[in-house]
Design a protein around this motif. Structure first.
Motif, PDB file in Angstrom:
ATOM      1  N   GLU A  87     -48.930  16.756 -14.391  1.00  0.00           N
ATOM      2  CA  GLU A  87     -48.250  17.487 -13.322  1.00  0.00           C
ATOM      3  C   GLU A  87     -46.737  17.369 -13.452  1.00  0.00           C
TER       4      GLU A  87
ATOM      5  N   GLU B 229     -55.730  12.154  -9.648  1.00  0.00           N
ATOM      6  CA  GLU B 229     -55.888  12.428  -8.221  1.00  0.00           C
ATOM      7  C   GLU B 229     -56.731  13.674  -8.004  1.00  0.00           C
ATOM      8  N   ASN B 230     -56.521  14.681  -8.845  1.00  0.00           N
ATOM      9  CA  ASN B 230     -57.298  15.925  -8.775  1.00  0.00           C
ATOM     10  C   ASN B 230     -58.196  16.001 -10.004  1.00  0.00           C
TER      11      ASN B 230
ATOM     12  N   CYS C 162     -59.649  18.333 -11.301  1.00  0.00           N
ATOM     13  CA  CYS C 162     -59.405  19.533 -12.094  1.00  0.00           C
ATOM     14  C   CYS C 162     -58.285  19.330 -13.116  1.00  0.00           C
ATOM     15  N   ASP C 163     -57.523  18.219 -12.988  1.00  0.00           N
ATOM     16  CA  ASP C 163     -56.492  17.908 -13.988  1.00  0.00           C
ATOM     17  C   ASP C 163     -57.073  17.209 -15.206  1.00  0.00           C
TER      18      ASP C 163
ATOM     19  N   CYS D 287     -65.167  20.601 -10.696  1.00  0.00           N
ATOM     20  CA  CYS D 287     -64.112  19.636 -10.377  1.00  0.00           C
ATOM     21  C   CYS D 287     -63.674  19.743  -8.918  1.00  0.00           C
ATOM     22  N   GLU D 288     -64.029  20.841  -8.248  1.00  0.00           N
ATOM     23  CA  GLU D 288     -63.617  21.016  -6.861  1.00  0.00           C
ATOM     24  C   GLU D 288     -64.531  20.284  -5.886  1.00  0.00           C
TER      25      GLU D 288
ATOM     26  N   GLN E  79     -65.056  11.879  -8.804  1.00  0.00           N
ATOM     27  CA  GLN E  79     -64.858  11.077 -10.011  1.00  0.00           C
ATOM     28  C   GLN E  79     -65.474   9.696  -9.818  1.00  0.00           C
TER      29      GLN E  79
ATOM     30  N   SER F 112     -60.901   9.607   3.030  1.00  0.00           N
ATOM     31  CA  SER F 112     -60.314   9.679   1.690  1.00  0.00           C
ATOM     32  C   SER F 112     -59.469   8.435   1.404  1.00  0.00           C
TER      33      SER F 112
ATOM     34  N   THR G 217     -57.653   7.914  -1.236  1.00  0.00           N
ATOM     35  CA  THR G 217     -56.366   8.339  -1.804  1.00  0.00           C
ATOM     36  C   THR G 217     -55.369   8.688  -0.702  1.00  0.00           C
ATOM     37  N   ARG G 218     -55.821   9.348   0.361  1.00  0.00           N
ATOM     38  CA  ARG G 218     -54.920   9.722   1.453  1.00  0.00           C
ATOM     39  C   ARG G 218     -54.591   8.529   2.341  1.00  0.00           C
TER      40      ARG G 218
END
Length: 672
Positions: A213, A289-290, A292-293, A301-302, A306, A395, A397-398
């Motif tokens: 990113e 984090e995503n 899809c990366d 991936c949506e 993981q 979440s 991560t959040r």
């Protein structure tokens, strides 16, 4: 028969403990370690992952910085452990960072620390449970749509376990904690042995590429990325201060036992964090984090989740995601992460009780429940943490973006307070050995204050825009709230202070009995009022035409010799005419006292309260705000109330604290 709520409470919480059992609830080191250190021990499951997540923003090229960042985290952890060893031995009465900052830096600094710790404890529950559920979903991906519900169920279970008492929760959590530590150490040894034997474990994501990113970072941008990764890795230190807050729960010698437990916690945390980080590099774990990366990520991936870093390492070391070793690590990791919230369930109520003792929080938080736990604090923590989990969709991560701000705020102020503590000790110490000990402690805490202060600045800068601004707002709000509560308690104390001249007797006492009809409850109220021998006695009723005329006829036929005053109420109100009449009496005789007697029914079923006593409740609620007016309830027990079993061993409020046994028979007619 017992009520359904009483039976449910006993099933969840258990039988009450006597107050004299409090000394038996003190903890040996082997039980204190899983209770107070499960949070820092469990944080190794996501600390490495958080470092990799941030470095992955720049692509695979920056993952080689991981060991240096991990080394900085280890150094910081050593400094914090050594610093808090000084705290627990210098302040064995508990309170930890709050006590140190308050006594050495002043009340305001102590309240900042307290606010930071309260926020951190709430986030500890939310993050630990969310991370534990992440590991469950790594093993059982089909549970991903129910993530929030699973989180809330675990918070509820933890609350119930902690309400049962410290010793019981300690025994419950000891086995999973030690099982996790043993499993991780075996995994690290096995993974390193395979590597030395030439069979390097390979993670399932090793062949993934990462879409950067923020590609081509150099200079300040690269430094900022490294600092972000370091601040995220500092989650390995969360909960390290919990032992200092819980020193009173240790067996004697409290300070020494707490210090030894702190050392054991630090050694295990460093060993596991270092080993997991090393294996993540060896196995070439890729995570973003995503999803899809991740180029090569299977499935959608949506929607797909993981696998966590520790799950990928376990699968690589033990031979796949269907091996016994993989499921063992996932099960124990999920358990200890969820149970790591127990650190907060012990620290938050203890700190809340100390703050309540000092009048900075409601006094209810200082009250022990049936099982000698600070149950109000436990329930409050669970409610706030559950709301946070729901708001952030469970979440990790959040949620983790809000984390560790409070940790390093308390770390820094605590160590600064300890430096001042040692300076004061140095003024009185005369023995050379004592002076050397004081200087050594001061040097450790001074270095710790500087180091954690720098980390606090880094964390604030790197996490502020990611959600940490909420914590920056929450801590000052808590600070102001605690100051306001203290100010309220102080004002009430000053207002209620006894007069030096003593209590002045009223000039006269006027008794007023409220009457709706003439029956046994009214007769009892009139008799009770007469027995008090007031200067005047008046019965009053509200005019209701036909019913009032019938009441006056019956009143005269009984020859009561007590005047019956009829108050007019054009709008058919009951409370307003009575209150206005009482106010008129007060205006006419300001130095007099008015005693209002209200007949009430005592019923045996909850639904009967809906059919009776509503007018009495409204009147009492209005009259209680009138100065120099006393409100007396005169009960009349209906037959339904006699069906209540008054001989059962129920407890009255305060019985547990007074040590009254549960088997004490209750006399008939004794108030419940």
């Amino acid at each position: 028969m017992r009520s359904a709520t009483s039976v449910l409470k006993r099933l969840v919480v258990g039988r009450p403990f006597r107050s004299d059992r409090l000394s038996h609830e003190l903890l040996p080191k082997r039980i204190a370690l899983p209770i107070f250190a499960s949070d820092p021990l469990s944080s190794v499951t996501y600390a490495t992952q958080e470092i990799l997540l941030i470095l992955s923003l720049g692509g695979v090229a920056f993952l080689h910085l991981t060991p240096w960042i991990a080394l900085a985290v280890v150094v910081l952890l050593v400094v914090v452990v050594l610093s808090y060893r000084q705290v627990v031995q210098a302040y064995p009465t508990g309170g930890g960072s709050y006590e140190v900052a308050s006594q050495n830096l002043g009340r305001n600094a102590g309240l900042v620390v307290a606010g930071a710790l309260l926020v951190d404890y709430v986030l500890t529950v939310a993050v630990s449970v969310a991370a534990g559920v992440d590991n469950i979903i790594s093993a059982l991906p089909e549970l991903n749509p129910h993530r929030v519900l699973i989180n809330l169920v675990f918070v509820l279970l933890l609350t119930a376990v902690n309400l049962r008492g410290v010793r019981e929760s300690g025994r419950t959590f000891a086995v999973p904690t030690y099982a996790f530590v043993a499993g991780v150490l075996i995994m690290i040894v096995a993974g390193l042995a395979e590597t030395l034997a030439g069979h390097r474990p390979v993670a399932e994501s090793a062949h993934y590429d990462i879409h950067a990113e923020q590609a081509g970072l150099t200079g300040l941008a690269l430094a900022f990325l490294v600092l972000r990764a370091f601040s995220s890795g500092c989650t390995a230190l969360t909960g390290a201060e919990a032992i200092s807050n819980g020193v009173p729960a240790f067996r004697k010698p409290k300070g020494l036992n707490a210090a030894r437990t702190m050392t054991a916690m630090g050694a295990l945390s460093i060993a596991m964090f270092s080993g997991i980080t090393l294996l993540a590099l060896i196995a070439q774990v890729r995570i973003a984090e995503n999803p899809c990366d991740l180029a090569g990520f299977p499935g959608s991936c949506e929607n797909a989740a993981q696998r966590t870093v520790i799950a990928q390492i376990a699968a690589a070391v033990f031979g796949g995601d269907h091996s016994a070793g993989f499921f063992y690590i996932q099960a124990t990791a999920a358990l200890i992460l969820i149970l790591a919230a127990n650190t907060a369930f012990n620290g938050f109520p203890l700190l809340g009780a100390i703050l309540a003792r000092d009048r900075y929080l409601p006094r209810q938080l200082h009250t022990r429940g049936d099982r000698l736990t600070f149950s109000n604090g436990i329930v409050l923590l669970a409610m706030v943490a559950a709301a946070l989990i729901y708001a952030f969709d469970g979440s990790t991560t959040r949620l983790i973006q809000l984390y560790i701000i409070g940790v390093f705020t308390s770390f820094t102020l605590c160590q600064a307070g300890m430096v001042r503590h040692w300076n004061q000790e140095l003024r009185t110490a005369t023995d050379p050995a004592s002076r050397r000990r004081v200087r050594r402690g001061r040097a450790i805490n001074a270095f710790g204050a500087c180091f954690t202060g720098v980390v606090l600045v880094v964390v604030l800068i790197t996490k502020f825009s990611g959600g940490a601004y909420l914590v920056v707002i929450a801590i000052p709000v808590l600070f102001l709230l605690m100051r306001a509560i203290r100010r309220h308690y102080q004002q009430v104390r000053e207002e209620l202070a006894p007069d030096e001249t003593g209590t002045l007797l009223p000039s006269r006492v006027h008794a007023v009995v409220l009457v709706s009809t003439l029956h046994k409850p009214t007769q009892r109220a009139l008799a009770f009022a007469k027995a008090a021998r007031p200067d005047t006695l008046t019965a009053i009723t509200i005019n209701d035409d036909a019913e009032t005329r019938e009441l006056q006829r019956v009143w005269e036929s009984h020859d009561l010799a007590i005047p019956l005053l009829v108050l007019e109420s054009p709008c058919r109100e009951i409370a307003r005419p009575v209150v206005n009449y009482i106010k008129k009496l007060r205006r006419d005789s300001p130095r007099d006292v008015i005693c209002v007697y209200i007949p009430e029914y005592v019923v045996g079923h909850w639904w009967e309260n809906l059919l009776h006593n509503q007018s009495a409740l409204r009147l009492k609620s209005r009259l209680l705000f009138e100065p120099a007016v006393m409100v007396v309830s005169v009960p009349w027990q209906l037959h339904s109330s006699t069906a209540r079993n008054l001989e059962r061993p129920d407890r009255l409020p305060g019985d547990v604290r007074r040590g009254i046994p549960a088997h004490r028979p209750r006399r008939t007619g004794q108030p419940r």
